[in-house]
Design an enzyme around this catalytic site. Structure first.
Site, mmCIF file in Angstrom:
data_model
loop_
_atom_site.group_PDB
_atom_site.id
_atom_site.type_symbol
_atom_site.label_atom_id
_atom_site.label_comp_id
_atom_site.label_asym_id
_atom_site.label_seq_id
_atom_site.Cartn_x
_atom_site.Cartn_y
_atom_site.Cartn_z
ATOM 1 N N GLU A 47 0.852 -1.183 0.000
ATOM 2 C CA GLU A 47 0.000 0.000 0.000
ATOM 3 C C GLU A 47 0.888 1.233 0.000
ATOM 4 O OE1 GLU A 47 -3.040 0.627 2.923
ATOM 5 O OE2 GLU A 47 -3.530 -1.506 2.948
ATOM 6 N N ASP A 58 -6.305 8.210 10.011
ATOM 7 C CA ASP A 58 -4.957 7.827 10.397
ATOM 8 C C ASP A 58 -4.556 8.382 11.756
ATOM 9 O OD1 ASP A 58 -4.252 6.329 8.058
ATOM 10 O OD2 ASP A 58 -4.250 8.225 6.976
#
Length: 259
Positions: A47, A58
């Site tokens: 990724e 995040d």
């Protein structure tokens, strides 16, 4: 065949390991080296994060990496240019992980076209509404044989999970908890129940478990309950500590995953 579909079709042991890193961090020009090193060291799928100024899903580690990458001058176009330079050397699936705003700014059609030209097999857009995926993004992505990967969490209803399973391809990103990304020492019984519940649904798509995987216990739990595991924050931290030396970061990661 799309490389993501090929990976899962050929994987028999269901012990896949995928890693995330943020393009442009810690160094602007390190993307190619990190990818090729991970491939050489046996990582199954990568990724690549597109840095964004407001990454809502995040935790602090990846937020900090995105901030540094933007300061370094990383952009969507520069990332595509870096990926094109190594396209012929990359044999494993590359998945771009980015938020909707910079992708819309780039243009969805142009973005998908550049993905194909750069050797990208799939994209993860955490803040993409499912209706927009179906009506706008999916037709374009399908035309380019690009997989759009959707996330599920412990709070996602069974009806929604089955709807996602029926309308996506590639794999389902199974978020271990409803929290932001970050390291966890273990998965508690509640998370284990979640894993078992999803296993019992017998979904069509393979699943990869991510968020919080950083040691032997969390890795085993993920790999025992899905096709494999995705590690982000732990690897990003080690990559930063080793000033972009991916081999050294991977040495430390593999050591941590045995403890």
């Amino acid at each position: 065949m799309n490389k993501i579909n090929q990976l899962f079709a050929n994987s028999k042991d269901k012990k896949l390991l995928s890693l995330y890193f943020c393009a442009g961090c810690p160094t602007l020009d390190g993307t190619a080296d990190v990818i090729l090193t991970m491939q050489r060291r046996g990582i199954a799928m990568i990724e690549v994060g597109i840095p964004f100024s407001d990454p809502l899903a995040d935790g602090p580690v990846i937020q900090s990496a995105a901030t540094q990458a933007l300061k370094n001058g990383m952009s969507v176009q520069l990332l595509f240019d870096q990926l094109k330079a190594i396209k012929d050397q990359v044999e494993i699936p590359l998945v771009l992980m980015g938020y909707l705003n910079p992708i819309l700014h780039f243009g969805i059609e142009a973005f998908c076209q550049q993905c194909v030209e750069s050797g990208v097999s799939g994209v993860i857009i955490p803040d993409l509404p499912f209706a927009d995926y179906q009506n706008i993004v999916k037709p374009i992505a399908d035309r380019h044989d690009l997989r759009v990967i959707m996330l599920i969490t412990p709070e996602t209803s069974e009806e929604r999970i089955r709807f996602i399973d029926d309308n996506t391809d590639g794999f389902i990103y199974m978020v271990s908890s409803a929290a932001i990304t970050g390291v966890q020492k273990s998965f508690d019984e509640q998370k284990q129940d979640y894993f078992r519940r999803i296993n019992a649904m017998n979904l069509r798509n393979p699943r990869m478990i991510g968020f919080g995987i950083s040691n032997a216990q969390t890795l085993k739990a993920a790999q025992d309950n899905a096709a494999g595991a995705i590690i982000g924050s732990k690897f990003v931290t080690l990559l930063n500590e080793n000033k972009g030396n991916a081999d050294a970061a991977l040495d430390q990661l593999f050591e941590a995953l045995e403890q």
